[in-house]
Every structure is written in C-alpha cells, then in structure tokens.
Design a protein around this motif. Structure first.
Motif, PDB file in Angstrom:
ATOM      1  N   ALA A 115       0.821  -1.206   0.000  1.00  0.00           N
ATOM      2  CA  ALA A 115       0.000   0.000   0.000  1.00  0.00           C
ATOM      3  C   ALA A 115       0.860   1.263   0.000  1.00  0.00           C
ATOM      4  O   ALA A 115       0.480   2.277  -0.572  1.00  0.00           O
ATOM      5  CB  ALA A 115      -0.931   0.013   1.208  1.00  0.00           C
ATOM      6  N   MET A 116       2.029   1.188   0.601  1.00  0.00           N
ATOM      7  CA  MET A 116       2.910   2.351   0.660  1.00  0.00           C
ATOM      8  C   MET A 116       3.878   2.398  -0.523  1.00  0.00           C
ATOM      9  O   MET A 116       4.743   3.259  -0.586  1.00  0.00           O
ATOM     10  CB  MET A 116       3.695   2.351   1.973  1.00  0.00           C
ATOM     11  N   GLY A 117       3.702   1.498  -1.472  1.00  0.00           N
ATOM     12  CA  GLY A 117       4.624   1.377  -2.585  1.00  0.00           C
ATOM     13  C   GLY A 117       4.432   2.369  -3.710  1.00  0.00           C
ATOM     14  O   GLY A 117       4.840   2.101  -4.837  1.00  0.00           O
ATOM     15  N   HIS A 118       3.846   3.503  -3.433  1.00  0.00           N
ATOM     16  CA  HIS A 118       3.674   4.539  -4.453  1.00  0.00           C
ATOM     17  C   HIS A 118       3.922   5.895  -3.806  1.00  0.00           C
ATOM     18  O   HIS A 118       3.406   6.159  -2.712  1.00  0.00           O
ATOM     19  CB  HIS A 118       2.251   4.465  -5.027  1.00  0.00           C
ATOM     20  N   ILE A 175      -1.891  16.422  -6.352  1.00  0.00           N
ATOM     21  CA  ILE A 175      -2.294  15.096  -6.818  1.00  0.00           C
ATOM     22  C   ILE A 175      -3.486  15.282  -7.750  1.00  0.00           C
ATOM     23  O   ILE A 175      -4.423  16.013  -7.426  1.00  0.00           O
ATOM     24  CB  ILE A 175      -2.705  14.197  -5.630  1.00  0.00           C
ATOM     25  N   ALA A 176      -3.441  14.608  -8.879  1.00  0.00           N
ATOM     26  CA  ALA A 176      -4.548  14.694  -9.829  1.00  0.00           C
ATOM     27  C   ALA A 176      -5.822  14.131  -9.205  1.00  0.00           C
ATOM     28  O   ALA A 176      -5.794  13.074  -8.570  1.00  0.00           O
ATOM     29  CB  ALA A 176      -4.211  13.939 -11.104  1.00  0.00           C
ATOM     30  N   LYS A 177      -6.902  14.841  -9.384  1.00  0.00           N
ATOM     31  CA  LYS A 177      -8.183  14.433  -8.804  1.00  0.00           C
ATOM     32  C   LYS A 177      -8.586  13.027  -9.242  1.00  0.00           C
ATOM     33  O   LYS A 177      -9.127  12.252  -8.458  1.00  0.00           O
ATOM     34  CB  LYS A 177      -9.262  15.438  -9.195  1.00  0.00           C
ATOM     35  N   ALA A 178      -8.277  12.689 -10.479  1.00  0.00           N
ATOM     36  CA  ALA A 178      -8.674  11.386 -11.020  1.00  0.00           C
ATOM     37  C   ALA A 178      -8.008  10.215 -10.298  1.00  0.00           C
ATOM     38  O   ALA A 178      -8.560   9.119 -10.265  1.00  0.00           O
ATOM     39  CB  ALA A 178      -8.354  11.327 -12.506  1.00  0.00           C
ATOM     40  N   THR A 179      -6.843  10.425  -9.721  1.00  0.00           N
ATOM     41  CA  THR A 179      -6.137   9.311  -9.093  1.00  0.00           C
ATOM     42  C   THR A 179      -6.293   9.252  -7.578  1.00  0.00           C
ATOM     43  O   THR A 179      -5.963   8.241  -6.962  1.00  0.00           O
ATOM     44  CB  THR A 179      -4.635   9.373  -9.413  1.00  0.00           C
ATOM     45  N   VAL A 180      -6.798  10.323  -6.980  1.00  0.00           N
ATOM     46  CA  VAL A 180      -6.888  10.390  -5.519  1.00  0.00           C
ATOM     47  C   VAL A 180      -7.725   9.250  -4.950  1.00  0.00           C
ATOM     48  O   VAL A 180      -7.302   8.569  -4.019  1.00  0.00           O
ATOM     49  CB  VAL A 180      -7.440  11.746  -5.045  1.00  0.00           C
ATOM     50  N   SER A 181      -8.889   9.020  -5.497  1.00  0.00           N
ATOM     51  CA  SER A 181      -9.778   8.010  -4.918  1.00  0.00           C
ATOM     52  C   SER A 181      -9.160   6.614  -4.974  1.00  0.00           C
ATOM     53  O   SER A 181      -9.324   5.829  -4.040  1.00  0.00           O
ATOM     54  CB  SER A 181     -11.149   8.021  -5.588  1.00  0.00           C
ATOM     55  N   ARG A 230       0.914   7.775  -2.424  1.00  0.00           N
ATOM     56  CA  ARG A 230       0.349   7.247  -1.180  1.00  0.00           C
ATOM     57  C   ARG A 230       1.180   7.667   0.017  1.00  0.00           C
ATOM     58  O   ARG A 230       0.644   7.941   1.091  1.00  0.00           O
ATOM     59  CB  ARG A 230       0.222   5.727  -1.261  1.00  0.00           C
ATOM     60  N   ILE A 231       2.488   7.737  -0.161  1.00  0.00           N
ATOM     61  CA  ILE A 231       3.348   8.234   0.912  1.00  0.00           C
ATOM     62  C   ILE A 231       2.998   9.692   1.200  1.00  0.00           C
ATOM     63  O   ILE A 231       2.878  10.098   2.365  1.00  0.00           O
ATOM     64  CB  ILE A 231       4.841   8.083   0.555  1.00  0.00           C
ATOM     65  N   ALA A 232       2.804  10.489   0.164  1.00  0.00           N
ATOM     66  CA  ALA A 232       2.432  11.899   0.343  1.00  0.00           C
ATOM     67  C   ALA A 232       1.105  12.019   1.092  1.00  0.00           C
ATOM     68  O   ALA A 232       0.960  12.857   1.985  1.00  0.00           O
ATOM     69  CB  ALA A 232       2.351  12.610  -1.007  1.00  0.00           C
TER      70      ALA A 232
END
Length: 106
Positions: A19-22, A49-55, A25-27
C-alpha cells in the motif's frame, strides 16, 4: 533481536508495504499524519495530486488498513488508522532491526 518467522505478521508487513509502494500514497499518509484530526475535504486541493487518481490511492490505503473513514463523495472524511499505524510501525521496526544490529558487510 529475535527473528520473527510468523507468516501472519509477514503478510501484514507485505500488505502495508504494498500500500505504501507509491510516492502519492506516501504523500497522502504524510499529510494525514500531520493533521490534528480527521481530514474533511478533497485531498487534491491540499496536495499536488490529480483528482482522477486520488480516490484509487485512498482506496488502496484504506483496504490495507492504514487509513480509515469515508473516502467516497459526498461523504469525505479520512484519517490515519491509529491502531494499524502503531502495528505497522512496530512490524517495520522489527523487520529493519534484524539487519541493523549486524556488524557485517558483503
């Protein structure tokens, strides 16, 4: 340091690590960890962070148990899952301490 060969603990560490491998996600985790309480709102308004990827990133962190709350609009409230944060901290500390105490080099 005792080496822990507990398969269940290894699976938990692997789940947290995945889960922390991006970097995003760390941010997100760093941002949430710095908050005084649960965060209400859109994290893309606070971080680059782009809105499309946040969720998707929030979903991965929630499924791993590192964050908790409502991540689907219109209910948006999330924070660090303190119980699992403590577990992750201890498990990663145990993992890294296995080698840290050795005075060898290859």
């Amino acid at each position: 340091m005792k080496i822990n060969n507990n398969i269940e603990e290894q699976e938990i560490v692997a789940r947290f690590a995945k889960a922390m491998g991006h970097p995003t996600r760390i941010a997100i985790l760093l941002f949430l960890a710095s908050q005084e309480s649960c965060f209400f709102g859109d994290i893309h308004d606070e971080l680059p962070i782009a809105k499309a990827t946040v969720s998707q990133h929030l979903k991965e962190l929630k499924e791993a148990g590192l964050i908790q709350g409502e991540i689907e609009t219109p209910k948006v409230r999330y924070c660090i899952n303190k119980e699992n944060w403590v577990i992750a901290s201890k498990l990663f500390a145990n993992l890294f301490s296995v080698y840290a105490t050795k005075d060898v080099c290859c």
